[in-house]
Design a protein around this motif. Structure first.
Motif, short mmCIF file in Angstrom:
data_model
loop_
_atom_site.label_atom_id
_atom_site.label_comp_id
_atom_site.label_asym_id
_atom_site.label_seq_id
_atom_site.Cartn_x
_atom_site.Cartn_y
_atom_site.Cartn_z
N MET A 74 0.82 -0.92 -0.06
CA MET A 74 -0.13 -0.16 0.21
C MET A 74 0.60 0.69 -0.32
SD MET A 74 -2.92 -0.65 0.87
CE MET A 74 -3.91 1.04 0.76
N VAL A 75 0.50 2.31 -0.72
CA VAL A 75 0.80 3.51 0.05
C VAL A 75 0.08 4.29 -0.15
CG1 VAL A 75 1.44 3.93 -2.91
CG2 VAL A 75 2.64 5.25 -1.18
N LYS A 76 -0.23 5.56 0.87
CA LYS A 76 -1.45 6.10 0.62
C LYS A 76 -2.84 5.33 0.71
CE LYS A 76 0.79 10.32 0.38
NZ LYS A 76 0.61 11.76 -0.10
N ASP A 77 -3.43 5.55 0.06
CA ASP A 77 -4.77 5.26 -0.27
C ASP A 77 -5.06 4.48 -1.77
OD1 ASP A 77 -5.64 6.08 2.01
OD2 ASP A 77 -7.01 8.14 0.68
N ASN A 78 -3.60 3.95 -1.92
CA ASN A 78 -3.41 3.39 -3.08
C ASN A 78 -2.54 2.04 -2.98
OD1 ASN A 78 -4.85 5.02 -4.95
ND2 ASN A 78 -2.90 6.59 -5.19
N PHE A 79 -3.27 1.00 -3.52
CA PHE A 79 -2.34 0.12 -3.68
C PHE A 79 -0.98 -0.39 -4.22
CE2 PHE A 79 -6.59 -2.28 -2.54
CZ PHE A 79 -6.14 -3.18 -1.28
N LEU A 80 -0.34 -0.54 -3.93
CA LEU A 80 0.88 -1.00 -5.12
C LEU A 80 0.88 -2.61 -5.85
CD1 LEU A 80 4.10 0.34 -2.57
CD2 LEU A 80 2.78 1.75 -5.06
N ALA A 81 1.07 -2.27 -7.05
CA ALA A 81 1.16 -3.93 -8.05
C ALA A 81 1.83 -4.07 -9.07
CB ALA A 81 -0.22 -3.58 -8.59
N LYS A 82 2.03 -5.23 -9.16
CA LYS A 82 2.52 -5.77 -10.16
C LYS A 82 1.62 -6.25 -10.78
CE LYS A 82 6.69 -7.11 -12.43
NZ LYS A 82 6.99 -6.69 -13.42
#
Length: 188
Positions: free
Chosen positions: A54-62
């Motif tokens: 996660m970063v802030k209100d977003n997911f980190l995704a590949k």
């Protein structure tokens, strides 16, 4: 054509190795990938996504096939869709997906046809229904209990209670807004 539901959106790149920020629109944010393959709106591109954190209100995704910052940034703004049939059915008659409203008959309280629901929007101050009325024009109504007291997806209809400003405009009959046309002055 199968109805599609928007469940998320790529929100930009993160770092230099191709990670993307992913914004989820599902009730449980981590379920964004739980409903089957993610595609763009047209269904032309399919995305295999793995959540990384996660970063802030977003997911980190590949995203499979995305390995650089430039490739990740090119996905920014792409909305992610799943087939409507992949989503669970709602538990009661008062729950529905916005996509289920598209195409419903919009009726007045007396049962007369007002139009057809064309779209549902959220501009930040609450949902709005866009309705194509019989004349072909489009009308925007707040999607509130006051303006839309009945939503009956199973019966294929919504009941609309028009705000006074719309009733006045439709009741004028001459197609002009109040104050337009006759200035009260005679010509030369």
């Amino acid at each position: 054509m199968t109805a599609k539901i928007c469940v998320g959106q790529f929100a930009g790149s993160h770092g230099v190795r191709g990670l993307v920020k992913l914004r989820s629109f599902t009730a449980e944010p981590a379920d964004v990938m739980a409903y089957g393959p993610l595609t763009d709106e047209a269904g032309a591109r399919r995305f295999t996504v793995t959540l990384q954190g996660m970063v802030k209100d977003n997911f980190l995704a590949k995203v499979d096939g995305v390995t650089s910052r430039e490739q990740a940034q090119a996905l920014a703004g792409v909305r992610l869709y799943v087939d409507r049939a992949a989503l669970p059915e709602t538990e009661d008659g008062d729950e529905f997906y916005h996509a289920d409203l598209i195409g419903l008959r919009a009726e007045l309280a007396d049962g007369t046809l007002y139009g057809t629901v064309k779209a549902v929007y959220d501009f930040g101050a609450g949902d709005m229904l866009e309705i194509r009325i019989a004349s072909g024009a489009l009308e925007m109504l707040p999607f509130s209990k006051a303006c839309v007291p009945v939503v009956d997806v199973r019966a294929g209809r919504v009941v609309v209670d028009l705000p006074a400003v719309i009733e006045a405009r439709e009741g004028s009959g001459d197609g002009t807004e109040e104050g337009e046309g006759d200035s009260g002055e005679e010509g030369p």
